[in-house]
Design an enzyme around this catalytic site. Structure first.
Site, PDB file in Angstrom:
ATOM      1  N   SER A 262       0.780  -1.304  -0.095  1.00 52.40           N
ATOM      2  CA  SER A 262      -0.051  -0.056  -0.029  1.00 52.40           C
ATOM      3  C   SER A 262       0.844   1.362   0.024  1.00 52.40           C
ATOM      4  O   SER A 262       0.479   2.280  -0.653  1.00 52.40           O
ATOM      5  CB  SER A 262      -0.854  -0.066   1.083  1.00 52.40           C
ATOM      6  OG  SER A 262      -1.896  -1.277   1.268  1.00 52.40           O
TER       7      SER A 262
ATOM      8  N   GLU B 270       4.048  -0.568  14.746  1.00 55.25           N
ATOM      9  CA  GLU B 270       4.663   0.784  14.285  1.00 55.25           C
ATOM     10  C   GLU B 270       5.708   1.511  15.349  1.00 55.25           C
ATOM     11  O   GLU B 270       6.620   2.182  14.740  1.00 55.25           O
ATOM     12  CB  GLU B 270       3.404   1.919  13.717  1.00 55.25           C
ATOM     13  CG  GLU B 270       2.626   1.526  12.612  1.00 55.25           C
ATOM     14  CD  GLU B 270       1.633   0.283  12.902  1.00 55.25           C
ATOM     15  OE1 GLU B 270       1.436  -0.262  14.156  1.00 55.25           O
ATOM     16  OE2 GLU B 270       0.865  -0.237  11.999  1.00 55.25           O
TER      17      GLU B 270
ATOM     18  N   PHE C  82      -1.397   5.670  11.229  1.00 58.81           N
ATOM     19  CA  PHE C  82      -0.659   5.030  12.086  1.00 58.81           C
ATOM     20  C   PHE C  82       0.712   5.250  12.452  1.00 58.81           C
ATOM     21  O   PHE C  82       1.170   4.950  13.582  1.00 58.81           O
ATOM     22  CB  PHE C  82      -0.557   3.408  11.435  1.00 58.81           C
ATOM     23  CG  PHE C  82      -1.959   2.874  11.025  1.00 58.81           C
ATOM     24  CD1 PHE C  82      -3.055   3.038  11.731  1.00 58.81           C
ATOM     25  CD2 PHE C  82      -2.333   2.177   9.710  1.00 58.81           C
ATOM     26  CE1 PHE C  82      -4.280   2.682  11.242  1.00 58.81           C
ATOM     27  CE2 PHE C  82      -3.479   1.776   9.254  1.00 58.81           C
ATOM     28  CZ  PHE C  82      -4.531   1.902  10.198  1.00 58.81           C
TER      29      PHE C  82
END
Lengths: 273, 319
Positions: B43, B64, B89
């Site tokens: 993505s 993350e 995120f």
């Protein structure tokens, strides 16, 4: 690398470090004596015998890296670095004072020889892993040592890092848990139990060495075993005593984050000979 | 440089795609470029880098916070480390790590957030990022960049890598109109005037730049001369460009696919207040959006040329 000192000399060094810790925190009127005193032997062995480092050349690219994940134990790190000549010993008493290089928690802006600014718990192991990966890419002999608090490992990020290290077979990093059983609010077992600690790390794919974190020969042998361990990361679960070396601070949650009074300082120094 | 008068605004690549391609080029030229990913490589488009340079690509899993701090460790050891995820995120879950391991020790980390704003569409507000600029700008020392099209994104990937210090680069999911010709020069901290005008200045970043150009066309038909400025660098802000726009046109509309609170608009207003206060209007978000096609979401939440033109009319009335 430093030459192996005889045991008595290293113990004397530890006593000197403990005296610095007690004196500087007393002078500052705040700070964290308990968790500084519990990590003294670990840092002493690392800086004297294990890590490849050069106070004359602190930015040497192939040096080993040390990160104090539990940044509140800054006094033990400052004292050891000062004794090695990274920073002035005669300024240790300025701890936490405005303008001092000895900030409340390790701060690279004031001491560039620090590998990381720490103080917010749970981040150090991840930063250390980044350094380990860089060393691997560079075919550098650099090894990375990260001291974690037992309370600190309640932070979820530590376990993200633990998973990552084993998955990526990072074997040039050693985590050391200063397992002194006490955190700010009291006993770890009463706040958020971390046991069975060795089993946790083992299940995350780490090579685990359990030892007495004040037993210098045991610490030496654990670091040798860590260096010889390939293909996976190593953690030392170091059983320690919070406030070690000062009778009234030992196993006393009060001295996690409380400075001794002048009288207590005098009593502590009398014990530290 | 002469200001173009006509923009075809032909649909080009998404800025995330331009980022992914530029990263591969950068990786070829510089062995120190490394990339960390949190299970979104297909993505964020860093999968191209991963394929080309597997040794310099680190899969962090869906973690993350760990990814950001690992990136800081890599950067602290001399690597040019890019950490990429959705803006929502990497900024929100990684904020503490951005603060303590990158901003505060001034580490040379490059943070890329894709799928910014509400134009991701169908996935809805949990994946939409409308607070990221506010958060990134709150970090001392961070350079914050939101390119408008593929040419500018490619350029800013290189500029981010060349800059010594932490950078946040904002990318979008959807294809966006081409604004710049290849070869256009960009600088961190420099605005670019796209359309000249004297009555009002339309300032924007990201996909609202194209909408502002379209709005200038709408206003031109009404006899209003609107200046359009692309402000790709949110921080440090080009305060000279703001002062000149304020003094020469007397009215500014700032449009952005972000919350008005903490976005470019308030930064422009601050700059104008210090140099040449003028009438200002803001086109931005005030709350979380909802699922829908990107076009439907942008329209419902007021991110169109018509909204920019309406704001300009309001500003002109108050002038």
């Amino acid at each position: 690398m430093q030459q192996t000192k005889d045991l008595a000399a290293l113990q004397q060094f530890c006593t000197r470090i403990r005296r610095h810790i007690v004196e500087m925190i007393t002078e500052a009127k705040s700070g964290h004596p308990g968790g500084s005193l519990s990590a003294v032997e670990i840092l002493a062995v690392l800086y004297h015998e294990v890590m490849r480092h050069d106070p004359e050349n602190p930015q040497w690219p192939d040096r080993d890296r040390f990160i104090l994940g539990k940044g509140h134990a800054a006094p033990v790190l400052y004292s050891v670095m000062a004794e090695f000549g990274y920073t002035p010993v005669d300024q240790l008493h300025t701890l936490r004072r405005i303008g001092s290089i000895y900030q409340g928690h390790p701060d690279r802006r004031f001491i560039p020889a620090l590998e990381a600014s720490t103080g917010s718990l749970g981040l150090g192991l991840s930063v250390g892993l980044g350094m380990s990966l860089a060393a691997r890419l560079n075919n550098s002999p650099t090894r990375v040592y990260v001291v974690l608090g037992d309370g600190e490992i309640q932070e979820g990020q530590v376990w993200e890092a633990a998973m990552f290290a084993a998955f990526h077979k990072v074997d040039n990093i050693v985590a050391i848990v200063d397992f002194n059983k006490i955190q700010l609010d009291g006993w770890v077992k009463d706040i958020m139990e971390v046991e069975p600690l060795a089993d946790k790390w083992r299940s995350f794919g780490w090579h685990v060495i359990t030892l007495d974190g004040h037993d210098i020969p045991a610490i030496r042998s654990a670091f040798s075993e860590a260096s010889a361990t390939k293909g996976k990361p190593t953690v030392l679960v170091a059983h320690t005593i919070k406030g070690k070396g000062v009778s009234f601070m030992e196993n006393n949650p009060k001295f996690h984050g409380m400075a001794p009074t002048k009288e207590e300082c005098a009593q502590a120094l009398a014990e530290l000979n | 440089m002469a200001v173009k008068t006509k923009y075809e605004l032909k649909l080009g690549a998404a800025t995330r795609e331009a980022f992914g391609k530029a990263l591969v080029e950068l990786g070829k030229e510089n062995q120190d470029v490394v990339v960390c990913d949190a299970d979104l490589s297909k993505s964020t488009m860093v999968h191209w880098f991963a394929k080309e340079f597997p040794d310099r690509f680190f899969s962090c899993g869906i973690a993350e916070a760990n990814m950001v701090a690992i990136g800081s460790g890599l950067a602290s050891s001399g690597k040019i480390a890019f950490v990429a995820s959705f803006s929502a995120f990497v900024l929100n879950k990684g904020f503490e790590q951005l603060r303590v391991t990158a901003a505060y020790p001034n580490v040379n980390l490059k943070v890329v957030g894709t799928h910014s704003g509400i134009s991701i569409g169908e996935d809805g507000p949990s994946q939409m990022s409308i607070e990221d600029l506010s958060l990134a700008c709150a970090l001392p020392g961070f350079v914050v960049i939101s390119p408008a099209d593929e040419v500018s994104m490619s350029a800013f990937v290189r500029l981010a890598a060349a800059h010594v210090g932490p950078v946040f680069l904002r990318a979008g999911r959807v294809k966006v109109p081409q604004i710049y010709d290849p070869g256009q020069k960009f600088e961190i901290g420099k605005a670019i005037t796209l359309v000249d005008g004297k009555d009002v200045t339309l300032i924007a970043h990201g996909l609202m730049v194209a909408e502002s150009i379209r709005a200038a066309g709408i206003l031109e038909a009404e006899g209003v001369s609107a200046r359009v400025i692309d402000m790709p660098t949110i921080k440090p802000l080009d305060t000279d460009a703001v002062r000149i726009a304020a003094s020469e046109t007397g009215a500014i509309v700032v449009s952005e696919e972000h919350l008005v609170d903490g976005g470019l608009g308030v930064r422009v207003a601050q700059a104008a207040s210090l140099s040449h206060p003028c009438v200002m209007e803001y086109v931005g978000l005030t709350d979380y959006a909802e699922s829908g096609t990107p076009e439907a979401v942008l329209e419902k939440f007021g991110m169109t040329a018509a909204n920019v033109a309406a704001a300009a009319r309001r500003a002109l009335k108050r002038k």
